[in-house]
Design a protein around this motif. Structure first.
Motif, PDB file in Angstrom:
ATOM      1  N   LEU A   2      29.553 -62.897 -11.763  1.00 53.44           N
ATOM      2  CA  LEU A   2      30.604 -62.427 -12.633  1.00 53.44           C
ATOM      3  C   LEU A   2      30.983 -62.472 -13.857  1.00 53.44           C
ATOM      4  O   LEU A   2      30.878 -61.148 -15.153  1.00 53.44           O
ATOM      5  N   ASP A   3      31.150 -63.009 -14.223  1.00 45.29           N
ATOM      6  CA  ASP A   3      31.958 -64.163 -15.574  1.00 45.29           C
ATOM      7  C   ASP A   3      30.767 -63.675 -16.377  1.00 45.29           C
ATOM      8  O   ASP A   3      31.358 -63.038 -17.018  1.00 45.29           O
ATOM      9  N   VAL A   4      29.475 -63.714 -15.968  1.00 43.48           N
ATOM     10  CA  VAL A   4      28.903 -63.607 -17.093  1.00 43.48           C
ATOM     11  C   VAL A   4      28.946 -61.521 -17.443  1.00 43.48           C
ATOM     12  O   VAL A   4      28.542 -61.511 -18.572  1.00 43.48           O
ATOM     13  N   LEU A   5      28.581 -61.138 -16.539  1.00 49.27           N
ATOM     14  CA  LEU A   5      29.085 -59.644 -16.700  1.00 49.27           C
ATOM     15  C   LEU A   5      30.314 -58.664 -17.450  1.00 49.27           C
ATOM     16  O   LEU A   5      30.448 -58.514 -18.288  1.00 49.27           O
ATOM     17  N   THR A   6      31.417 -59.222 -17.010  1.00 52.92           N
ATOM     18  CA  THR A   6      33.126 -59.117 -17.338  1.00 52.92           C
ATOM     19  C   THR A   6      32.661 -59.649 -19.031  1.00 52.92           C
ATOM     20  O   THR A   6      33.110 -59.416 -19.529  1.00 52.92           O
ATOM     21  N   THR A   7      31.777 -60.805 -19.324  1.00 49.37           N
ATOM     22  CA  THR A   7      32.038 -61.072 -20.504  1.00 49.37           C
ATOM     23  C   THR A   7      31.264 -60.218 -21.470  1.00 49.37           C
ATOM     24  O   THR A   7      31.650 -59.750 -22.595  1.00 49.37           O
ATOM     25  N   ASN A   8      30.114 -60.315 -20.772  1.00 50.21           N
ATOM     26  CA  ASN A   8      28.835 -59.088 -21.626  1.00 50.21           C
ATOM     27  C   ASN A   8      29.689 -57.735 -21.715  1.00 50.21           C
ATOM     28  O   ASN A   8      30.665 -57.646 -23.220  1.00 50.21           O
ATOM     29  N   MET A   9      30.982 -57.498 -20.870  1.00 48.98           N
ATOM     30  CA  MET A   9      31.944 -55.811 -21.066  1.00 48.98           C
ATOM     31  C   MET A   9      32.487 -56.028 -22.501  1.00 48.98           C
ATOM     32  O   MET A   9      32.170 -55.106 -23.345  1.00 48.98           O
ATOM     33  N   GLN A  10      33.666 -57.433 -21.510  1.00 54.03           N
ATOM     34  CA  GLN A  10      34.170 -57.459 -23.327  1.00 54.03           C
ATOM     35  C   GLN A  10      33.398 -57.710 -23.752  1.00 54.03           C
ATOM     36  O   GLN A  10      34.462 -57.113 -25.112  1.00 54.03           O
ATOM     37  N   ALA A  11      32.921 -58.112 -24.682  1.00 47.45           N
ATOM     38  CA  ALA A  11      31.924 -57.959 -25.572  1.00 47.45           C
ATOM     39  C   ALA A  11      31.451 -57.143 -26.603  1.00 47.45           C
ATOM     40  O   ALA A  11      31.778 -56.471 -27.898  1.00 47.45           O
ATOM     41  N   LEU A  12      31.529 -55.674 -25.606  1.00 44.35           N
ATOM     42  CA  LEU A  12      30.604 -54.607 -25.956  1.00 44.35           C
ATOM     43  C   LEU A  12      32.167 -53.529 -26.387  1.00 44.35           C
ATOM     44  O   LEU A  12      32.417 -52.729 -26.604  1.00 44.35           O
ATOM     45  N   ALA A  13      33.513 -53.860 -25.754  1.00 45.06           N
ATOM     46  CA  ALA A  13      34.289 -52.774 -25.493  1.00 45.06           C
ATOM     47  C   ALA A  13      35.380 -53.031 -26.668  1.00 45.06           C
ATOM     48  O   ALA A  13      35.532 -54.170 -27.326  1.00 45.06           O
ATOM     49  N   GLY A  14      35.153 -51.506 -27.025  1.00 45.18           N
ATOM     50  CA  GLY A  14      36.234 -51.175 -28.284  1.00 45.18           C
ATOM     51  C   GLY A  14      35.052 -51.230 -29.525  1.00 45.18           C
ATOM     52  O   GLY A  14      35.241 -51.043 -30.622  1.00 45.18           O
ATOM     53  N   LEU A  15      33.674 -52.025 -29.443  1.00 53.48           N
ATOM     54  CA  LEU A  15      33.366 -51.600 -30.379  1.00 53.48           C
ATOM     55  C   LEU A  15      32.261 -50.491 -30.468  1.00 53.48           C
ATOM     56  O   LEU A  15      32.165 -49.251 -29.958  1.00 53.48           O
ATOM     57  N   ASP A  16      32.224 -50.028 -32.714  1.00 53.11           N
ATOM     58  CA  ASP A  16      31.483 -48.108 -32.130  1.00 53.11           C
ATOM     59  C   ASP A  16      30.310 -48.712 -32.182  1.00 53.11           C
ATOM     60  O   ASP A  16      29.419 -50.051 -31.950  1.00 53.11           O
ATOM     61  N   ARG A  17      28.717 -47.859 -32.209  1.00 53.70           N
ATOM     62  CA  ARG A  17      28.485 -47.549 -31.799  1.00 53.70           C
ATOM     63  C   ARG A  17      26.733 -48.312 -32.755  1.00 53.70           C
ATOM     64  O   ARG A  17      26.697 -49.536 -32.362  1.00 53.70           O
ATOM     65  N   ALA A  18      27.682 -48.783 -33.603  1.00 51.62           N
ATOM     66  CA  ALA A  18      26.610 -49.459 -34.469  1.00 51.62           C
ATOM     67  C   ALA A  18      26.770 -50.649 -34.699  1.00 51.62           C
ATOM     68  O   ALA A  18      25.635 -51.773 -34.213  1.00 51.62           O
ATOM     69  N   ALA A  19      28.123 -51.586 -34.008  1.00 53.73           N
ATOM     70  CA  ALA A  19      27.647 -52.544 -33.324  1.00 53.73           C
ATOM     71  C   ALA A  19      27.569 -52.767 -32.198  1.00 53.73           C
ATOM     72  O   ALA A  19      27.084 -54.209 -31.659  1.00 53.73           O
ATOM     73  N   MET A  20      27.963 -52.225 -31.158  1.00 53.21           N
ATOM     74  CA  MET A  20      27.125 -52.214 -30.344  1.00 53.21           C
ATOM     75  C   MET A  20      25.528 -52.602 -30.022  1.00 53.21           C
ATOM     76  O   MET A  20      24.763 -53.291 -29.291  1.00 53.21           O
TER      77      MET A  20
END
Length: 189
Positions: A2-20
């Protein structure tokens, strides 16, 4: 995990399309490198990549970032299961249209069957991953619909999830290839 999933989601949250897209493309580059290493050791590794083993598309922009990566990766066969196909909430299907190396499975059960039927009317290329109590129930529920249906052999305990020969999904090949709809059973029979 679950920590991995949470970390991955947080890495994507707030980024624009190009950054994601850049983060996702980097992940696919790593996948290719892993496949290349395995092949140098003598294994045959199909370039089949399942998007999300847990979770779903959380925004249209995130789905569009995936579409960009899929378009840029014609050497990889992608597949994904999604419940994000309802226009009143989140419908990512328009962003995933016309990607020949992607198979999209609508995650369908009796509760969202009407929305799934409408989504398939709008996007007949989308496949179904249908969850019923038993495989027989699933076949009966979908009997009036056109197309082929396959019971998931891993879900039915006919194929182990992971062996030295690889994952059940890759060995079976139905979902990565998009040959038809797939039925999953809660009772595993």
């Amino acid at each position: 995990m679950l920590d991995v999933l949470t970390t991955n989601m947080q890495a994507l949250a707030g980024l624009d399309r190009a950054a994601m897209g850049a983060l996702l493309a980097n992940m696919i580059d790593g996948f290719r490198a892993d496949c290349d290493r395995a092949e140098r050791r003598g294994s045959t590794v199909p370039r089949h990549f399942r998007i999300h083993w847990d979770g779903d598309f959380f925004s249209l922009e995130y789905a569009e970032a995936w579409a960009d990566v899929i378009r840029a990766s014609p050497d990889v066969r992608f597949w994904v299961y999604t419940r994000s196909f309802d226009p009143s909430a989140l419908d990512v299907l328009p962003a995933l249209t016309d990607l020949p190396n992607l198979t999209v499975y609508l995650s369908v059960d009796p509760d969202n069957l009407p929305a799934a039927m409408e989504a398939r009317r709008r996007h007949p290329w989308a496949r179904w991953a249908y969850l019923a109590e038993t495989f027989a129930d699933g076949r009966a529920d979908l009997a009036a619909l056109p197309g082929k249906r396959y019971p998931c052999p891993e879900n039915g305990r006919r194929l182990p999830l992971i062996t030295e020969k690889g994952s059940a999904c890759i060995r079976c090949g139905i979902c990565p290839s998009g040959r038809g709809d797939v039925v999953f059973a809660i009772a595993k029979k």
